[in-house]
Design a protein around this motif. Structure first.
Motif, PDB file in Angstrom:
ATOM      1  N   TYR A 116       0.817  -1.177   0.030  1.00 28.24           N
ATOM      2  CA  TYR A 116      -0.089   0.123  -0.035  1.00 28.24           C
ATOM      3  C   TYR A 116       1.025   1.428  -0.041  1.00 28.24           C
ATOM      4  O   TYR A 116       0.701   2.326  -0.714  1.00 28.24           O
ATOM      5  CB  TYR A 116      -0.982  -0.009   1.266  1.00 28.24           C
ATOM      6  CG  TYR A 116      -1.898   1.042   1.064  1.00 28.24           C
ATOM      7  CD1 TYR A 116      -1.808   2.449   1.234  1.00 28.24           C
ATOM      8  CD2 TYR A 116      -3.283   0.545   0.766  1.00 28.24           C
ATOM      9  CE1 TYR A 116      -2.903   3.164   1.035  1.00 28.24           C
ATOM     10  CE2 TYR A 116      -4.330   1.322   0.674  1.00 28.24           C
ATOM     11  CZ  TYR A 116      -4.137   2.713   0.755  1.00 28.24           C
ATOM     12  OH  TYR A 116      -5.279   3.484   0.569  1.00 28.24           O
ATOM     13  N   THR A 117       2.005   1.105   0.880  1.00 30.00           N
ATOM     14  CA  THR A 117       2.830   2.549   1.049  1.00 30.00           C
ATOM     15  C   THR A 117       3.252   2.538  -0.502  1.00 30.00           C
ATOM     16  O   THR A 117       3.483   3.721  -0.781  1.00 30.00           O
ATOM     17  CB  THR A 117       4.007   2.091   1.825  1.00 30.00           C
ATOM     18  OG1 THR A 117       3.159   1.971   3.116  1.00 30.00           O
ATOM     19  CG2 THR A 117       4.834   3.347   1.915  1.00 30.00           C
TER      20      THR A 117
ATOM     21  N   SER B  35       4.242   5.753  -5.494  1.00 33.32           N
ATOM     22  CA  SER B  35       4.174   5.806  -6.886  1.00 33.32           C
ATOM     23  C   SER B  35       3.026   6.863  -7.457  1.00 33.32           C
ATOM     24  O   SER B  35       3.482   7.556  -8.085  1.00 33.32           O
ATOM     25  CB  SER B  35       3.719   4.400  -7.308  1.00 33.32           C
ATOM     26  OG  SER B  35       2.549   4.043  -7.399  1.00 33.32           O
ATOM     27  N   TYR B  36       2.062   7.113  -6.794  1.00 33.35           N
ATOM     28  CA  TYR B  36       1.029   8.072  -7.278  1.00 33.35           C
ATOM     29  C   TYR B  36       1.705   9.422  -7.056  1.00 33.35           C
ATOM     30  O   TYR B  36       1.599  10.374  -7.606  1.00 33.35           O
ATOM     31  CB  TYR B  36      -0.252   7.853  -6.276  1.00 33.35           C
ATOM     32  CG  TYR B  36      -1.069   6.843  -7.061  1.00 33.35           C
ATOM     33  CD1 TYR B  36      -1.452   6.827  -8.485  1.00 33.35           C
ATOM     34  CD2 TYR B  36      -1.531   5.939  -6.191  1.00 33.35           C
ATOM     35  CE1 TYR B  36      -2.125   5.919  -8.752  1.00 33.35           C
ATOM     36  CE2 TYR B  36      -2.370   5.041  -6.699  1.00 33.35           C
ATOM     37  CZ  TYR B  36      -2.841   4.906  -8.291  1.00 33.35           C
ATOM     38  OH  TYR B  36      -3.569   3.744  -8.815  1.00 33.35           O
ATOM     39  N   ARG B  37       2.557   9.608  -5.782  1.00 28.66           N
ATOM     40  CA  ARG B  37       3.133  10.768  -5.470  1.00 28.66           C
ATOM     41  C   ARG B  37       4.179  11.005  -6.553  1.00 28.66           C
ATOM     42  O   ARG B  37       4.409  12.284  -7.038  1.00 28.66           O
ATOM     43  CB  ARG B  37       3.747  11.071  -4.106  1.00 28.66           C
ATOM     44  CG  ARG B  37       2.762  11.055  -2.948  1.00 28.66           C
ATOM     45  CD  ARG B  37       3.599  10.996  -1.851  1.00 28.66           C
ATOM     46  NE  ARG B  37       2.788  11.276  -0.650  1.00 28.66           N
ATOM     47  CZ  ARG B  37       3.401  11.334   0.613  1.00 28.66           C
ATOM     48  NH1 ARG B  37       4.511  11.094   0.946  1.00 28.66           N
ATOM     49  NH2 ARG B  37       2.546  11.525   1.821  1.00 28.66           N
ATOM     50  N   ALA B  38       4.677  10.263  -7.030  1.00 33.62           N
ATOM     51  CA  ALA B  38       5.887  10.376  -8.108  1.00 33.62           C
ATOM     52  C   ALA B  38       5.446  10.857  -9.229  1.00 33.62           C
ATOM     53  O   ALA B  38       6.097  11.681 -10.045  1.00 33.62           O
ATOM     54  CB  ALA B  38       6.754   9.083  -7.927  1.00 33.62           C
ATOM     55  N   VAL B  39       4.300  10.098  -9.985  1.00 33.25           N
ATOM     56  CA  VAL B  39       3.897  10.686 -11.123  1.00 33.25           C
ATOM     57  C   VAL B  39       2.537  11.739 -11.194  1.00 33.25           C
ATOM     58  O   VAL B  39       2.025  12.139 -12.260  1.00 33.25           O
ATOM     59  CB  VAL B  39       3.315   9.372 -11.961  1.00 33.25           C
ATOM     60  CG1 VAL B  39       4.489   8.306 -12.122  1.00 33.25           C
ATOM     61  CG2 VAL B  39       2.149   8.730 -11.514  1.00 33.25           C
ATOM     62  N   GLY B  40       2.133  12.105 -10.096  1.00 34.26           N
ATOM     63  CA  GLY B  40       0.884  12.830 -10.185  1.00 34.26           C
ATOM     64  C   GLY B  40       1.105  14.267 -10.821  1.00 34.26           C
ATOM     65  O   GLY B  40      -0.007  14.816 -11.213  1.00 34.26           O
ATOM     66  N   ASP B  41       2.448  14.744 -10.839  1.00 32.70           N
ATOM     67  CA  ASP B  41       2.422  16.141 -11.192  1.00 32.70           C
ATOM     68  C   ASP B  41       3.028  16.050 -12.446  1.00 32.70           C
ATOM     69  O   ASP B  41       3.719  17.050 -13.122  1.00 32.70           O
ATOM     70  CB  ASP B  41       3.343  16.780 -10.127  1.00 32.70           C
ATOM     71  CG  ASP B  41       2.475  17.107  -8.813  1.00 32.70           C
ATOM     72  OD1 ASP B  41       1.324  17.149  -9.001  1.00 32.70           O
ATOM     73  OD2 ASP B  41       3.174  17.091  -7.791  1.00 32.70           O
ATOM     74  N   THR B  42       3.265  14.826 -13.179  1.00 28.81           N
ATOM     75  CA  THR B  42       4.166  14.816 -14.512  1.00 28.81           C
ATOM     76  C   THR B  42       3.192  15.163 -15.802  1.00 28.81           C
ATOM     77  O   THR B  42       2.107  14.925 -15.496  1.00 28.81           O
ATOM     78  CB  THR B  42       4.864  13.321 -14.528  1.00 28.81           C
ATOM     79  OG1 THR B  42       3.738  12.405 -14.927  1.00 28.81           O
ATOM     80  CG2 THR B  42       5.666  13.087 -13.549  1.00 28.81           C
TER      81      THR B  42
END
Length: 223
Positions: free
Chosen positions: A152-153, A158-165
């Motif tokens: 889950y972590t 991973s969502y944090r890493a790609v969320g602003d791309t």
């Protein structure tokens, strides 16, 4: 009385293993584990790189040390609560700790566990054994819980890493336009929910954790 740190005659705090590891954690938190090198660590501490080797053996020793520092932040549950409450407390604290130190998830299975990592494992295993789980069921329950925490972590990170791309924005726009809605209506609905909600919502994590613990309780009771 709080412990006082002795200072050198030039006013600087002397180097110590604790100070080296604290600086290493800060570097990794800021730039990821790839930003951590012995040279950068020495620069951060204002010393020559060779000075570090009086306190740490090598970079692997630093990695072992900072992983154990992170595990040391995971709470130990109170002994008066029931087993599910105790494990829930450990799992929530572990999730929050790994989100504070994103690099730690990739170092979850270091081959040389430190005392904090061992205390964490002992605490979790003890909760299960004290609750009446057999040795074999404790073995599986332990790994199921750890897999949930880590999985889950990693998903949140991973969502944090790609969320602003830009790529993520393009994909999101295609779902908003309805490019896939005719063929994949359910996935489109799900994707739109992702864009509307906060992926760091700890309530979702705790919901899954409660379902997992309820399932383990049934496993224990049918043993």
């Amino acid at each position: 009385m709080p412990k006082q740190t002795r200072r050198r005659s030039d006013g600087r705090v002397p180097l110590s293993r604790e100070r080296v590891l604290r600086a290493a954690v800060a570097l990794a938190d800021e730039g990821g584990i790839e930003a951590l090198s012995m040279r950068k660590l020495a620069d951060e501490l204002g010393v020559k790189a060779m000075s570090l080797y009086n306190h740490v053996a090598n970079k692997d020793d630093v990695l072992d040390g900072i992983v154990d520092s992170a595990w040391g932040e995971i709470v130990a549950p109170g002994g008066d609560a029931d087993w599910k409450t105790q494990i829930r407390e450990i799992a929530v604290s572990a999730h929050e700790t790994l989100l504070r130190h994103p690099w730690a998830s990739g170092l979850w299975a270091r081959q040389k566990p430190g005392p904090a990592r061992l205390r964490y494992g002992e605490s979790l295993l003890g909760c299960l054994r004290d609750a009446g789980f057999s040795k074999n069921r404790t073995y599986h329950a332990y790994h199921i819980i750890e897999s949930y925490i880590l999985g889950y972590t990693l998903q949140v990170l991973s969502y944090r890493a790609v969320g602003d791309t830009e790529q993520f924005e393009d994909i999101g726009a295609s779902f908003v336009r309805g490019d896939f809605s005719a063929e994949f209506p359910h996935f489109t609905e799900h994707a739109l929910q992702h864009m509307e909600s906060d992926h760091d919502d700890v309530n979702a994590y705790e919901l899954g954790l409660d379902l997992l613990l309820d399932g383990l309780e049934q496993l224990r009771d049918t043993a």
